[in-house]
Design a protein around this motif. Structure first.
Motif: not given
Lengths: 442, 392
Positions: B92, B109, B111
């Motif tokens: 991150t 980001w 994820w």
């Protein structure tokens, strides 16, 4: 006559290869392995000096023998973790006789796999550190959302965890060897590696729990590793690679080829070191059953790939699969299908399943087939891309075969050194499953 | 080795080593049923410091010894959590703070793409660090100098016997009573184990120190040779170490030692314009016009260049007060009527061509910068000769 084996006999049988000079058969095998390794090392040296240009790959087939070998060897390793961790969780007691050996093979296979990626494929292995995320003078990080970086994490984690798991299992055996040994230097080495293990039940209590935890971690780990390896292909957009079936298909194939390799090498080891009463035909038969299951799963995947390419309605997908079966690499494709799907069906017959020569031949064929599977997946897709103007053809050079030999040479050299210098069967685990080894009222 | 031998001697000849202390009394058993019975009796008799040694884990012993269930799982939880947090945290931070990169048009980001690495790092830390913690914290290993090592007792339990050892530092320990107790529960080959209380001093054993020193030397030399010598031989190549031209250094790229090739006769550099008034100051003064407007930016630029190139001789305010302390002849002030009345072109010509002992600055100062200096000089002249009317 009492056919039961006593604990002392277990110790004697398993320690014997370590305590006497190796037999002629071992030396012959070792010479063959070293020859292969020598040819491989020569090829690797040439590649190092001249660059990867001496190999046959080039655009558009930029991945060929080396990535095939990488996927092949990672797959070989998976059987070891499956035997040592998953069968442990499933309380398959027969695994105790072959778990140590299979775990060792995992470690050696992962070493081989890592070597193909880091040394041969990259061409400049002294820069391999760039693959790891570390604060550096370029202020650059690796690309964390690339499957190739996931690969680095997966393979290095897999290697480290397998090594720890294997070593933890070896600690009590090192202690047993330490107490048997009379030679001063050998005793010192065993003492160091045993860490001073005392067989204390206060320690066994933690040890068993930790072993269970490690098995619990290793199980999803082994599934994740080949899943991530398959992502190297599945995350791209190339026809023939971009398929959701890849992760389970790769995991099944990995277990399949790994069991074939374990079975092959165990047949050699039990014969050479006279361990037939410890590694019995029953063990080999169980492995053949696993091969029959995973081989059928692989066969199902081949059929499903064809179905998916037809059902997708995508002309590129359809072309790639027809080209696999009928195009310039059809020979490799049909070798793969016959070795992986057809011959292994002979294991439906109990007689063949329990015949050592027959299963040895089928095991070898399975490994040939699984090597060709990776070759077919990689080369057919890359050589026939979307644009016919950028089509190409891959022809291996002598150095490609050299690095193929490098893998086998290194693997068998390590295996032979292992059977010579370390207990191939876990003595503590074997003793724990002998008749009368556990309390009667429990 | 030294220690092992010492302990062996202790064990064999306890009478001669009267100063050695008793570690424990040990007894051997032949079946798992017997050892479970004996372990249960020992715990029931109230001994706390005792241990059972078996060649493999025997089911039911933990309960007989009244051991609490192992809690090593807590390590796996802690280290696994540490792994997840550190992996996700690093990814991150890199993606959002340290080096955001657009890759394939995806969000910074991304994820879902972090899941594989987060999982691998979790498993790595949870397994490896838990094992290390168990070995170091619970087992206190490596420890090859425990009193039980190298005893016939240890050799028996490492093969096929089951052993019970009651330690002498237990509060209830009494040698005679314990011996009777062990006989009562069916123990065979009851024997005392002794230890040397001064074992700790072994750290300064010259042999041990010698091995330590030799290892350190070999590792240092090997590391030095690998990192500083071996890695700079063929075929290893490093971009930093390639053959290349360095400023102010002779080069071996060409025979004459020059790194660059000499340009062909008549080659014109990019942005170069020939100066037509060479040796003709009057023409320059008459024909040249300052192409720049005296904006704040231009004057600021002229100031920077003036302070760099002109001020060493002419002084910060163009008064001819050289900063060179007589190392070079002082020029006259530029605030004379003569210079103030010169057209811009004349000043530009002097900067470009030089005058008297002043050399040409055409090579150091770009054309536009020379014009900017002229503007800045006008500012200085106006400031040094300010009049009442300027204040209005």
């Amino acid at each position: 006559m009492d056919s039961r084996i006593s604990a002392v006999q277990v110790d004697d049988a398993i320690s014997a290869p370590l305590e006497r000079f190796p037999s002629g058969r071992w030396w012959i095998a070792f010479a063959i392995a070293l020859t292969l390794l020598g040819f491989g090392a020569f090829s690797a040296t040439v590649i190092l000096y001249k660059g990867v240009g001496v190999l046959g790959f080039n655009q558009p087939v930029a991945w060929a023998f080396d990535i095939t070998n990488f996927v092949f060897w990672i797959g070989i390793g998976h059987a070891g973790t499956l035997i040592s961790a998953i069968l442990f969780l499933l309380r398959q007691r027969w695994r105790n006789a072959i778990a140590r050996f299979a775990e060792a093979m995992t470690i050696f296979a992962v070493i081989c796999a890592g070597m193909f990626v880091s040394i041969v494929h990259l061409g400049r292995p002294w820069l391999a550190g760039y693959l790891l995320p570390y604060p550096n003078q370029h202020s650059l990080w690796v690309n964390f959302i690339s499957p190739l970086v996931w690969d680095i994490f997966a393979v290095s984690t897999y290697f480290t965890v397998s090594l720890v798991f294997w070593y933890l299992g070896l600690v009590p055996d090192f202690a047993t060897l330490r107490d048997r040994e009379t030679h001063r230097v050998k005793k010192l080495i065993y003492s160091v590696f045993s860490l001073g293990w005392r067989f204390s039940n206060r320690h066994w209590s933690h040890y068993e729990r930790m072993y269970l935890i490690l098995a619990g971690f290793a199980t999803p780990l082994v599934l994740s590793v080949h899943t991530i390896v398959s992502f190297d292909f599945a995350v791209s957009v190339n026809p023939g690679w971009h398929a959701t079936i890849f992760p389970p298909y790769f995991v099944a194939g990995a277990v399949f080829s790994g069991f074939a390799m374990v079975q092959n090498v165990l047949i050699f080891v039990r014969k050479t070191f006279k361990l037939e009463h410890i590694i019995t035909v029953q063990h080999l038969e169980n492995m053949n059953k696993v091969m029959l299951l995973t081989g059928s799963m692989v066969g199902y995947s081949y059929a499903m790939e064809f179905f998916m390419s037809w059902y997708s309605g995508n002309p590129f997908e359809r072309f790639v699969f027809l080209n696999r079966a009928l195009g310039p690499y059809a020979g490799a494709y049909w070798t793969m299908v016959s070795c992986n799907v057809i011959f292994v069906q002979l294991f439906w017959f109990k007689k063949i399943r329990r015949s050592v020569p027959a299963m040895f031949v089928i095991g070898v064929l399975v490994n040939v087939g699984m090597w060709f599977e990776r070759y077919v997946i990689i080369v057919t897709t890359l050589s026939r891309d979307f644009l016919p103007s950028s089509w190409g053809h891959f022809t291996p050079t002598v150095f490609d075969f050299g690095i193929l030999a490098l893998g086998f040479g290194l693997f068998f050299t390590l295996v032979l050194l292992f059977v010579r210098f370390l207990p191939t069967v876990s003595m503590a685990e074997m003793k724990s499953v002998l008749d009368g080894s556990q309390p009667s009222h429990h | 080795m030294d220690l092992n031998r010492r302990i062996t001697r202790n064990w064999i000849l306890p009478k001669l080593m009267a100063t050695k202390q008793l570690y424990s009394l040990t007894a051997l058993f032949s079946t798992p049923d017997e050892i479970i019975h004996a372990a249960g009796e020992t715990a029931a008799a109230g001994y706390a410091k005792f241990d059972v040694h078996t060649p493999y884990p025997v089911h039911g012993l933990d309960r007989a010894m009244r051991l609490k269930p192992s809690r090593v799982g807590i390590f796996a939880l802690i280290f696994g959590f540490l792994g997840t947090v550190s992996a996700v945290g690093l990814m991150t931070w890199v993606a959002l703070v340290d080096y955001p990169l657009v890759i394939g048009g995806k969000p910074f980001w991304s994820w879902p793409a972090f899941v594989p690495i987060a999982f691998e790092v979790t498993v790595l830390l949870a397994s490896v660090l838990s094992v290390v913690a168990m070995i170091v914290i619970y087992f206190k290993f490596p420890n090859n100098s425990h009193p039980l090592h190298e005893t016939p007792y240890m050799k028996a339990v490492s093969s096929d016997r089951y052993g019970l050892s009651i330690q002498a530092d237990d509060v209830k320990f009494d040698e005679r009573k314990v011996r009777d107790f062990l006989q009562e529960v069916g123990g065979k080959e009851i024997a005392p184990v002794y230890f040397d209380p001064e074992v700790g001093a072994r750290l300064f054993d010259p042999k041990f120190l010698g091995i330590l020193l030799a290892t350190a030397l070999v590792v240092s030399a090997g590391t030095y040779l690998t990192l500083n010598k071996a890695l700079y031989t063929v075929p290893f190549d490093w971009m930093m170490e390639q053959r290349k031209l360095k400023a102010q250094k002779a080069s071996d790229l060409f025979k004459n030692g020059i790194g660059m090739r000499t340009p062909v006769e008549g080659t014109v550099a990019r942005g170069f314009l020939p100066y037509p008034y060479r040796g003709k100051p009057e023409d320059a003064a008459r024909n040249l016009v300052n192409p720049l407007l005296p904006t704040a930016d231009v004057i600021q630029r002229g100031k920077v260049r003036y302070l760099t190139f002109c001020s060493p001789c002419h002084g910060n305010f163009a008064r001819g007060d050289s900063r060179l302390r007589g190392q070079f002849p002082n020029p006259p002030t530029l605030h004379t009527d003569k210079v103030r009345n010169w057209p811009d072109g004349a000043i530009y010509h002097v900067i470009s061509e030089g005058q008297n002992v002043m050399p040409s600055y055409a090579a150091q100062i770009a054309r536009d910068d020379r014009w900017a200096i002229v503007h800045y000089l006008r500012v200085l002249q106006r400031a040094q000769n300010a009049q009442e009317s300027d204040l209005k």
